[in-house]
Design an enzyme around this catalytic site. Structure first.
Site, PDB file in Angstrom:
ATOM      1  N   GLU A 301       0.826  -1.210   0.000  1.00 31.20           N
ATOM      2  CA  GLU A 301       0.000   0.000   0.000  1.00 31.20           C
ATOM      3  C   GLU A 301       0.855   1.253   0.000  1.00 31.20           C
ATOM      4  O   GLU A 301       0.638   2.171  -0.802  1.00 31.20           O
ATOM      5  CB  GLU A 301      -0.923  -0.008   1.222  1.00 31.20           C
ATOM      6  CG  GLU A 301      -1.865   1.171   1.289  1.00 31.20           C
ATOM      7  CD  GLU A 301      -2.837   1.204   0.118  1.00 31.20           C
ATOM      8  OE1 GLU A 301      -2.675   2.087  -0.742  1.00 31.20           O
ATOM      9  OE2 GLU A 301      -3.734   0.359   0.055  1.00 31.20           O
ATOM     10  N   ASP A 305       1.073   4.096  -3.063  1.00 32.08           N
ATOM     11  CA  ASP A 305       0.715   5.502  -2.852  1.00 32.08           C
ATOM     12  C   ASP A 305       1.871   6.434  -3.195  1.00 32.08           C
ATOM     13  O   ASP A 305       1.694   7.428  -3.912  1.00 32.08           O
ATOM     14  CB  ASP A 305       0.298   5.718  -1.394  1.00 32.08           C
ATOM     15  CG  ASP A 305      -1.028   5.060  -1.057  1.00 32.08           C
ATOM     16  OD1 ASP A 305      -1.813   4.821  -1.977  1.00 32.08           O
ATOM     17  OD2 ASP A 305      -1.264   4.790   0.138  1.00 32.08           O
ATOM     18  N   SER A 577      -6.948   2.201  -4.299  1.00 37.47           N
ATOM     19  CA  SER A 577      -5.735   2.655  -3.620  1.00 37.47           C
ATOM     20  C   SER A 577      -4.788   3.340  -4.590  1.00 37.47           C
ATOM     21  O   SER A 577      -3.973   4.169  -4.178  1.00 37.47           O
ATOM     22  CB  SER A 577      -5.002   1.471  -2.991  1.00 37.47           C
ATOM     23  OG  SER A 577      -5.737   0.904  -1.952  1.00 37.47           O
ATOM     24  N   ASP A 618     -15.756  11.538 -19.164  1.00 36.38           N
ATOM     25  CA  ASP A 618     -16.872  10.693 -18.758  1.00 36.38           C
ATOM     26  C   ASP A 618     -16.593   9.241 -19.124  1.00 36.38           C
ATOM     27  O   ASP A 618     -16.194   8.933 -20.251  1.00 36.38           O
ATOM     28  CB  ASP A 618     -18.151  11.174 -19.458  1.00 36.38           C
ATOM     29  CG  ASP A 618     -19.400  10.553 -18.872  1.00 36.38           C
ATOM     30  OD1 ASP A 618     -19.308   9.913 -17.809  1.00 36.38           O
ATOM     31  OD2 ASP A 618     -20.476  10.716 -19.484  1.00 36.38           O
ATOM     32  N   GLY A 637     -22.722  10.771 -17.977  1.00 39.70           N
ATOM     33  CA  GLY A 637     -22.860  11.583 -16.777  1.00 39.70           C
ATOM     34  C   GLY A 637     -22.426  10.847 -15.526  1.00 39.70           C
ATOM     35  O   GLY A 637     -21.784   9.787 -15.578  1.00 39.70           O
TER      36      GLY A 637
END
Length: 660
Positions: A301, A305, A577, A618, A637
Site C-alpha cells: 500500500e 501511494d 488505492s 466521462d 454523466g
C-alpha cells in the site's frame, strides 16, 4: 406488544426513584442494549464524588453544507475565501444562549456557580458532584458496571432526564449511559476487530511482475500491460512538473503499512530517472508511527501511494502521515478506528470536540494511548502537533455498518471543517463493488438476513470528501481511447475479484451539489433494483440500496495494472488505492499553479466539479458487481461507479485558474 402508558410510567419510576419525575422533564439518553460483557453490580454510594461533564450542543452544525458551499461553489462571491481554524472553532462553538441556559439549570438545581468551569474549547461545562446530587439532578440511579473481560468498573445509569427547555442545548452528560471499553487486552489472541480484517491495508490486486516485459519505460504501446508514469501523463495530459512552491506538499495517510526506501529507489531508477535516489517523504509520525522499514518489510500500500504521487508532483514534496504505533498497526492491540488519531494530530481541537453524543476518541473503537506494551507509544495521544496539507490522500476504508452512526457523523463534521479551511481530502471508494469485504458481515460482504443489501463504505459516504473510483486500460486498447471501469474476475490473473466500490449512503443524505447529477442518473439510467429511501429501515420492501443517500464515488482515475516496486520486487498492483493518490496528485499540481498566481488552494472541489463535469473524461463502460447482482453500470454523466469521470488536466487547470 403494546405497553399501556400507566405501565410505562410505573417502569420509569422504578428506574428513576431518586426523586419524583416532574412533568417538565424528559428522557435525554437511554441505553438501548448492554453488551453481555458488562455486569450490572450494586448501587454507587451516594457520597461518591463524580467528575461531571456536560457536553453543550454545538452551534450551526446544520449549516455546514451552506458554509462549505459559500467558499467552494464556483458561482459564490466568496469562492476560495477559506476560513481560519479560529473562525471555524468560533462558528461551531456552543451559543451563549446554550451556555447560559445550562448553567442556570445547574445553579437552580443546587450546583453552586463557583463549582462550574467552562472548558477552553467552549464545548463543556464541568464540575464535581456527589452521586446523590447527580441522581437528583438527572432523576436517575447510578450503578457500578463491571467489564467481565478487563475488570474495569465504571458508574453508569440506564437512562437520565433533563428539563424540556434544556434538551436543545445539551448534547450528552457523562457519567451517563455510556459503557466504553478499554481495548488493551489482558492476554489471549487479538479480537476479530484487529486491523487488517475490516480496514483496507493492501491494494486489491498484487502480482509479481517481470520488469523485463516493459522494454521502454516511456513507450505508450504497453500501457495495456502495465501502467507506468508515462502512461498516466498520457491518459490525463499531465506535463512533467517543474516548480515547487514552498509548503505545497501532498499528504499521504498510511496505517499498518510501511514504505521501504529501497523500493522507492528501485522505482525511481527504472521509471523516473529525473527523480534522484534517496528522495523520501517528510515523516509526520503520529502516536509512534514508524517509517521507513527494511526492504523485506516494505508494504504494497505504501509503495503504491508514494510511487504514484512522486512522478506526478516532484519536485513538490510528499508529507507522510504514518499513524499509530506497531502494536495497533499489526493488530496486537484491538482497534477498528483508524482516522481519529490522524485528525487529532492535525487539528488539536478535534481531540475534545463534542458532537452527536461523541467526544474525542472513543475507547471502544479507537486506539488508547499511552500504550505501555513493548514498542508502544507510551505517551499521551498527540493533539495538534502537525499541520494538515493542502491535499490529503487516503487509500483506506471500511463499511458504514462497522461503526456507530454518531461516531461517523462527528468525524464527517471534521472533514467539513477542514474543507472550510481550504483542504482537499480524497478517499478511495473501495475494491469490492457494491459489497463489502468477504465475511464483512457475510461471506459475500452484503447486508440483511439474505445477504443481498448493498454495503456502503465508511467514511467515503461523508459528503465532504472527494471519493475516487477506478478505471482500466483493457488489453488491446491504448491510452488514447476511452477507459472503462476496472472490473477483474478472480484468477484473471489476480487471486481475488476486484471492481471499484460505489453506491449510496445509509447515513448521509444527498448533498446539494450532487442533487442534479443524482436525479439525472435515476431519471435516465434507473438501476434495475428495488430500493428503500429516507428513514425507512435497511432493506425496507426488499430494497437493495438507499435511494436518498449520498452517492459515491465523485470521480475516478486509473487503478489497474500499476507498475510498482515493493519488498524489492517489481509488481503489478491496483485498486482504488491507486486511483486516489493519482487524482489527489493532479489536484496538488493545480494548487501549485494557483499559488504561483497568488490565489488560494482549491479546497473542497466537489461543488466545482459537479457544476462543470465537462472538465472530466466521462466513463461509459463497466460495472461493479456484488451481492449477487451486476452492481451499478457506468453511463453518460455521473454514476455510482466512476462518478463524474477521470481527470482532464488542461481543462481542470484552466477552470480552476479562472476562479478567484
Amino acid at each position: 406488544m403494546i405497553i399501556s402508558y400507566s405501565a410505562f410510567a410505573a417502569f420509569t419510576l422504578l428506574l428513576c426513584n431518586a426523586a419524583a419525575l416532574p412533568d417538565s422533564h424528559a428522557v435525554h439518553e437511554k441505553r438501548e442494549a448492554t453488551s453481555e460483557r458488562w455486569i450490572k453490580r450494586d448501587r454507587v454510594n451516594g457520597l461518591t464524588t463524580l467528575p461531571v461533564r456536560i457536553g453543550l450542543a454545538q452551534s450551526n452544525l446544520d449549516r455546514g453544507y451552506d458554509y462549505l458551499l459559500d467558499v467552494s461553489h464556483p458561482d459564490s462571491p466568496n469562492y476560495g475565501k477559506h476560513w481560519t481554524a479560529e473562525e471555524v472553532a468560533k462558528k461551531f462553538a456552543p451559543s451563549e444562549e446554550s451556555i447560559g441556559a445550562v448553567r442556570d439549570w445547574l445553579t437552580s438545581s443546587g450546583i453552586d456557580r463557583k463549582r462550574i468551569s467552562h472548558t477552553t474549547n467552549m464545548g463543556w461545562l464541568t464540575f464535581h458532584a456527589t452521586v446523590q446530587e447527580m441522581e437528583n439532578l438527572l432523576h436517575t440511579e447510578y450503578y457500578h458496571h463491571e467489564d467481565s473481560e478487563t475488570g474495569q468498573v465504571i458508574p453508569a445509569c440506564d437512562l437520565y432526564h433533563i428539563p424540556n427547555h434544556i434538551t436543545e442545548h445539551v448534547d450528552f452528560v457523562t457519567p451517563g449511559v455510556g459503557l466504553n471499553v478499554r481495548n488493551h487486552p489482558q492476554g489471549g489472541p487479538p479480537s476479530p476487530w484487529k486491523r487488517g480484517i475490516n480496514d483496507h491495508h493492501e491494494p486489491a490486486k498484487f502480482q509479481e511482475f517481470p520488469h523485463e516485459k516493459i522494454h521502454n519505460n516511456s513507450d505508450l504501446a504497453t500501457c495495456d500491460i502495465a501502467i507506468t508514469p508515462a502512461c498516466i501523463r498520457a491518459l490525463y495530459d499531465v506535463p512533467l512538473p517543474t516548480t515547487a512552491v514552498k509548503g505545497n506538499t501532498i499528504g499521504i495517510f498510511e496505517n499498518g503499512n510501511f514504505y521501504a526506501q529501497e523500493d522507492l529507489d528501485l522505482f525511481f531508477s527504472n521509471f523516473t530517472p529525473y527523480i534522484k535516489n534517496g528522495t523520501h517523504p517528510i515523516l509526520d509520525s503520529i502516536d509512534g508511527g514508524v517509517a521507513p522499514v527494511p526492504v523485506a518489510q516494505g508494504g504494497g500500500e505504501s509503495a503504491l501511494d508514494l510511487e504514484l504521487a512522486y512522478p506526478l508532483i516532484h519536485p513538490q514534496q510528499v508529507t507522510l502521515f504514518q499513524v499509530d504505533d506497531i502494536n495497533y498497526s499489526n493488530g496486537s492491540l484491538n482497534a477498528s478506528g483508524i482516522y481519529n488519531d490522524w485528525l487529532d494530530a492535525i487539528d488539536g481541537s478535534y481531540c475534545t470536540y463534542s458532537a452527536f453524543g461523541e467526544t474525542g476518541n472513543d475507547p471502544s473503537v479507537d486506539p488508547v494511548y499511552p500504550d505501555p506494551l513493548p514498542g508502544g507509544w507510551n505517551h499521551p495521544l498527540q493533539c495538534g502537533v502537525y499541520k494538515p496539507t493542502n491535499v490529503m490522500s487516503v487509500s483506506y476504508s471500511a463499511q458504514e455498518y462497522n461503526h456507530p452512526v454518531n461516531y461517523q457523523k462527528r468525524m464527517c463534521n471534521e472533514f467539513m471543517k477542514l474543507g472550510l479551511q481550504g483542504h482537499s481530502i480524497f478517499f478511495s471508494s473501495g475494491d469490492t463493488g457494491v459489497a463489502g469485504r468477504a465475511t464483512d458481515p457475510a461471506p459475500n460482504g452484503c447486508l440483511g438476513p439474505n445477504h443481498t443489501i448493498f454495503n456502503s463504505r465508511y467514511p467515503n459516504s461523508c459528503p465532504y470528501l472527494t471519493v475516487v473510483g477506478a478505471t482500466k486500460v483493457y488489453p488491446g486498447h491504448t491510452v488514447f481511447e476511452p477507459e472503462s471501469a476496472a472490473n477483474d474476475l478472480a484468477g484473471a490473473p489476480y487471486k481475488t475479484a476486484y471492481s471499484p466500490g460505489g453506491g449510496f449512503s445509509n447515513i448521509f443524505p444527498i448533498p446539494p451539489w450532487q442533487e442534479t447529477a443524482v436525479a439525472s442518473y435515476f431519471k435516465h439510467h434507473n438501476p434495475p433494483y428495488p430500493y428503500y429511501s429516507g428513514n425507512e429501515p435497511l432493506g425496507y420492501g426488499g430494497g437493495l440500496y438507499n435511494r436518498s443517500g449520498r452517492g459515491y464515488p465523485d470521480v475516478a482515475a486509473n487503478g489497474d495494472n500499476i507498475a510498482v516496486y515493493s519488498a524489492g520486487k517489481a509488481h503489478l498492483s491496483g485498486g482504488t488505492s491507486a486511483s486516489t493518490p493519482m487524482f489527489a496528485s493532479i489536484v496538488n499540481r493545480i494548487n501549485e499553479e494557483r499559488l504561483l498566481r497568488g490565489k488560494s488552494p482549491v479546497g473542497f472541489i466537489n461543488p466545482v466539479l459537479y457544476a462543470h463535469p465537462e472538465v472530466l473524461n466521462d466513463i461509459k463502460n463497466g460495472s461493479n458487481p456484488g451481492c449477487n447482482t451486476n452492481g451499478f453500470t457506468a453511463v453518460d454523466g455521473w454514476d455510482p461507479l466512476t462518478g463524474l469521470g477521470t481527470p482532464n488536466f488542461p481543462k481542470m487547470l484552466e477552470l480552476f485558474l479562472r476562479l478567484p
